[in-house]
Scaffold this active site. Structure first.
Site, PDB file in Angstrom:
ATOM      1  N   ILE A 148     -45.850  13.485  47.414  1.00  0.00           N
ATOM      2  CA  ILE A 148     -45.559  13.628  45.979  1.00  0.00           C
ATOM      3  C   ILE A 148     -44.118  14.101  45.799  1.00  0.00           C
ATOM      4  O   ILE A 148     -43.694  15.099  46.397  1.00  0.00           O
ATOM      5  CB  ILE A 148     -46.506  14.635  45.320  1.00  0.00           C
ATOM      6  CG1 ILE A 148     -47.979  14.248  45.554  1.00  0.00           C
ATOM      7  CG2 ILE A 148     -46.214  14.736  43.810  1.00  0.00           C
ATOM      8  CD1 ILE A 148     -48.399  12.929  44.986  1.00  0.00           C
TER       9      ILE A 148
ATOM     10  N   TYR B  32     -54.695  19.739  59.314  1.00  0.00           N
ATOM     11  CA  TYR B  32     -54.639  19.368  57.898  1.00  0.00           C
ATOM     12  C   TYR B  32     -55.580  18.200  57.621  1.00  0.00           C
ATOM     13  O   TYR B  32     -56.404  18.246  56.713  1.00  0.00           O
ATOM     14  CB  TYR B  32     -53.217  18.971  57.521  1.00  0.00           C
ATOM     15  CG  TYR B  32     -53.019  18.575  56.078  1.00  0.00           C
ATOM     16  CD1 TYR B  32     -52.731  17.263  55.726  1.00  0.00           C
ATOM     17  CD2 TYR B  32     -53.091  19.520  55.059  1.00  0.00           C
ATOM     18  CE1 TYR B  32     -52.530  16.898  54.409  1.00  0.00           C
ATOM     19  CE2 TYR B  32     -52.885  19.160  53.731  1.00  0.00           C
ATOM     20  CZ  TYR B  32     -52.605  17.845  53.422  1.00  0.00           C
ATOM     21  OH  TYR B  32     -52.402  17.492  52.102  1.00  0.00           O
TER      22      TYR B  32
ATOM     23  N   GLY C  71     -48.097  26.057  42.661  1.00  0.00           N
ATOM     24  CA  GLY C  71     -47.679  25.124  43.716  1.00  0.00           C
ATOM     25  C   GLY C  71     -46.959  23.909  43.157  1.00  0.00           C
ATOM     26  O   GLY C  71     -46.787  23.772  41.942  1.00  0.00           O
ATOM     27  N   GLN C  72     -46.547  23.001  44.079  1.00  0.00           N
ATOM     28  CA  GLN C  72     -45.767  21.840  43.642  1.00  0.00           C
ATOM     29  C   GLN C  72     -46.530  21.019  42.602  1.00  0.00           C
ATOM     30  O   GLN C  72     -45.977  20.701  41.545  1.00  0.00           O
ATOM     31  CB  GLN C  72     -45.445  20.945  44.851  1.00  0.00           C
ATOM     32  CG  GLN C  72     -44.615  19.710  44.455  1.00  0.00           C
ATOM     33  CD  GLN C  72     -44.603  18.610  45.484  1.00  0.00           C
ATOM     34  OE1 GLN C  72     -45.377  18.604  46.449  1.00  0.00           O
ATOM     35  NE2 GLN C  72     -43.720  17.641  45.300  1.00  0.00           N
TER      36      GLN C  72
ATOM     37  N   GLY D  93     -54.233  27.220  42.793  1.00  0.00           N
ATOM     38  CA  GLY D  93     -52.936  26.776  43.320  1.00  0.00           C
ATOM     39  C   GLY D  93     -51.965  26.498  42.184  1.00  0.00           C
ATOM     40  O   GLY D  93     -51.132  25.601  42.258  1.00  0.00           O
ATOM     41  N   GLY D  94     -52.050  27.279  41.144  1.00  0.00           N
ATOM     42  CA  GLY D  94     -51.358  27.000  39.888  1.00  0.00           C
ATOM     43  C   GLY D  94     -49.845  27.189  39.890  1.00  0.00           C
ATOM     44  O   GLY D  94     -49.183  26.852  38.898  1.00  0.00           O
TER      45      GLY D  94
ATOM     46  N   LYS E 178     -59.019  17.824  55.438  1.00  0.00           N
ATOM     47  CA  LYS E 178     -59.100  16.870  54.324  1.00  0.00           C
ATOM     48  C   LYS E 178     -60.341  15.977  54.454  1.00  0.00           C
ATOM     49  O   LYS E 178     -61.033  15.704  53.479  1.00  0.00           O
ATOM     50  CB  LYS E 178     -57.819  16.032  54.240  1.00  0.00           C
ATOM     51  CG  LYS E 178     -56.633  16.811  53.687  1.00  0.00           C
ATOM     52  CD  LYS E 178     -56.933  17.362  52.293  1.00  0.00           C
ATOM     53  CE  LYS E 178     -55.936  18.369  51.801  1.00  0.00           C
ATOM     54  NZ  LYS E 178     -56.292  18.931  50.474  1.00  0.00           N
TER      55      LYS E 178
ATOM     56  N   ASN F 170     -57.899  34.547  44.405  1.00  0.00           N
ATOM     57  CA  ASN F 170     -57.859  34.228  45.831  1.00  0.00           C
ATOM     58  C   ASN F 170     -59.136  33.476  46.141  1.00  0.00           C
ATOM     59  O   ASN F 170     -60.222  34.090  46.209  1.00  0.00           O
ATOM     60  CB  ASN F 170     -57.762  35.515  46.654  1.00  0.00           C
ATOM     61  CG  ASN F 170     -57.871  35.236  48.155  1.00  0.00           C
ATOM     62  OD1 ASN F 170     -58.132  34.100  48.565  1.00  0.00           O
ATOM     63  ND2 ASN F 170     -57.683  36.270  48.952  1.00  0.00           N
TER      64      ASN F 170
ATOM     65  N   ARG G 254     -51.349  34.885  44.790  1.00  0.00           N
ATOM     66  CA  ARG G 254     -50.616  36.167  44.744  1.00  0.00           C
ATOM     67  C   ARG G 254     -49.428  36.070  43.791  1.00  0.00           C
ATOM     68  O   ARG G 254     -49.234  36.910  42.937  1.00  0.00           O
ATOM     69  CB  ARG G 254     -50.086  36.528  46.142  1.00  0.00           C
ATOM     70  CG  ARG G 254     -51.098  37.088  47.115  1.00  0.00           C
ATOM     71  CD  ARG G 254     -50.391  37.638  48.351  1.00  0.00           C
ATOM     72  NE  ARG G 254     -49.694  36.567  49.063  1.00  0.00           N
ATOM     73  CZ  ARG G 254     -50.283  35.852  50.033  1.00  0.00           C
ATOM     74  NH1 ARG G 254     -51.536  36.115  50.375  1.00  0.00           N
ATOM     75  NH2 ARG G 254     -49.644  34.893  50.654  1.00  0.00           N
TER      76      ARG G 254
HETATM   77  C1  VAH Z   1     -47.889  17.016  53.167  1.00  0.00           C
HETATM   78  N1  VAH Z   1     -47.066  16.576  50.904  1.00  0.00           N
HETATM   79  O1  VAH Z   1     -46.867  16.450  53.551  1.00  0.00           O
HETATM   80  C2  VAH Z   1     -48.275  16.832  51.706  1.00  0.00           C
HETATM   81  C3  VAH Z   1     -49.171  15.649  51.544  1.00  0.00           C
HETATM   82  C4  VAH Z   1     -49.436  13.239  52.039  1.00  0.00           C
HETATM   83  C5  VAH Z   1     -48.673  14.452  52.320  1.00  0.00           C
HETATM   84  O2  VAH Z   1     -50.479  15.925  51.886  1.00  0.00           O
HETATM   85  O3  VAH Z   1     -48.608  17.697  53.871  1.00  0.00           O
END
Ligand code: VAH
Length: 316
Positions: A172, A142, A11-12, A8-9, A146, A53, A36
């Site tokens: 973040i 999500y 990414g944010q 994920g290099g 997690k 990937n 990609r």
């Molecule tokens: C999101 N920024 O909003 C991420 C994060 C705690 C939120 O996991 O999905």
């Protein structure tokens, strides 16, 4: 010296983590792994990068072997709002890719950092001062990935001795790479719009309190945890870490101290509102403080001053 792969290099978090790890461990020792999108600028020019990937185990194994990797920071993930829209993709990336990384780490004896999130909690969790050890029944895909990810990482530590560690990141906030598809993205966008338009239409309602953290502290948390004495770790996957908690009204008031004419209004996204309401209002991060010395450096005032200064120059 450590040999590190960051997935994920671009990414944010990943894009800034690669640069910070290269500063700490030497650029040649940190591989920027991308699915990609090729890295650009100094991210590409300052050190090695590879197409990885992570849903293809072979690709992970090949890069780990090519660079003799001993530590993997696994940041590749689908964030909350996109995960709710594309649950199958989210499961494949957030769990099957993690399984591949853990299997490669088991065979190649790599340590693994995998971020969890405040999204790993649900509405049956105590939402104020959320404990380190508590109920985790998230209602989003999500959050399911997690919690499953935390359990899988702990299993690989207990069953196979893989040195897995992680933190439950809050929202973040950063000024380099925009986040992609998160529920907390408003807290980044509001700074950009405050400078460009002096107004922002927020998609979460007033009174929606969420834990947040400035990127320098997020990077510090990941690196400090991976450098921590393993003998002192009671928890591993994953530690509550936070720096502040605010709602849209509070961050807007802080921005107005710098841009008095700034105006905030609302157009609530009901899906994001539902997700945010199932997450903690504030987390207890005392376990991270006790076991590996976690201590954030930025509060809302310091973050806002820095964000507006950096973006003021960037958006000129
Ligand atoms: C999101 N920024 O909003 C991420 C994060 C705690 C939120 O996991 O999905």
């Amino acid at each position: 010296m450590k040999k590190i792969l960051v997935t994920g290099g671009v990414g944010q978090i990943g894009s800034e983590l690669v640069m910070e790890l290269r500063r700490v461990y030497g650029a040649e020792n940190v591989v920027c792994g991308v699915n990609r999108t090729q890295p650009g600028g100094r991210l590409k020019e300052s050190g090695p990068w590879e197409i990885v990937n992570c849903t293809e185990a072979r690709q992970v194994a090949d890069v780990v072997k090519k660079y003799d990797i001993d530590t993997i920071y696994h940041l590749a993930a689908i964030l909350s709002a996109v995960a709710e829209a594309k649950p199958n993709l989210a499961w494949n990336v957030n769990i099957n890719a993690l399984y591949n990384v853990l299997e490669v780490a088991r065979e190649a004896n790599c340590a693994v950092f995998t971020p969890s999130s405040i999204g790993a909690f649900g509405s049956s969790t105590p939402l104020d001062n959320t404990p380190q050890d508590t109920i985790q029944r998230p209602s989003t895909m999500y959050g399911v990935t997690k919690v499953a990810g935390e359990l899988l990482c702990d299993y690989y530590y207990k069953r196979f001795g893989v040195d897995t560690r992680g933190v439950r990141y809050p929202g973040i906030i950063s000024n380099e790479t925009l986040p992609g598809g998160g529920t907390t993205d408003y807290a980044v966008e509001i700074y950009y719009e405050a400078i460009k338009q002096k107004k922002y239409t927020c998609n979460l309602p007033a009174g929606t309190f969420l834990d947040m953290m400035y990127m320098p502290d997020a990077l510090k948390a990941a690196i400090d945890l991976m450098e921590a004495d393993p003998a002192k770790l009671i928890h591993r996957n994953a530690f509550n870490v936070t720096a502040m908690s605010f709602d849209p009204e509070i961050i807007a008031a802080e921005i107005k101290k710098h841009i008095p004419e700034f105006v905030l209004d609302y157009n609530v996204d009901k899906v994001k509102e539902g997700i945010a309401n199932s997450w903690p209002n504030s987390m207890d991060d005392s376990a991270a403080r006790a076991e590996w010395g976690w201590e954030p450096s930025y509060d809302l005032s310091a973050m806002t001053a820095d964000m507006l200064e950096v973006l003021g120059k960037k958006l000129k």
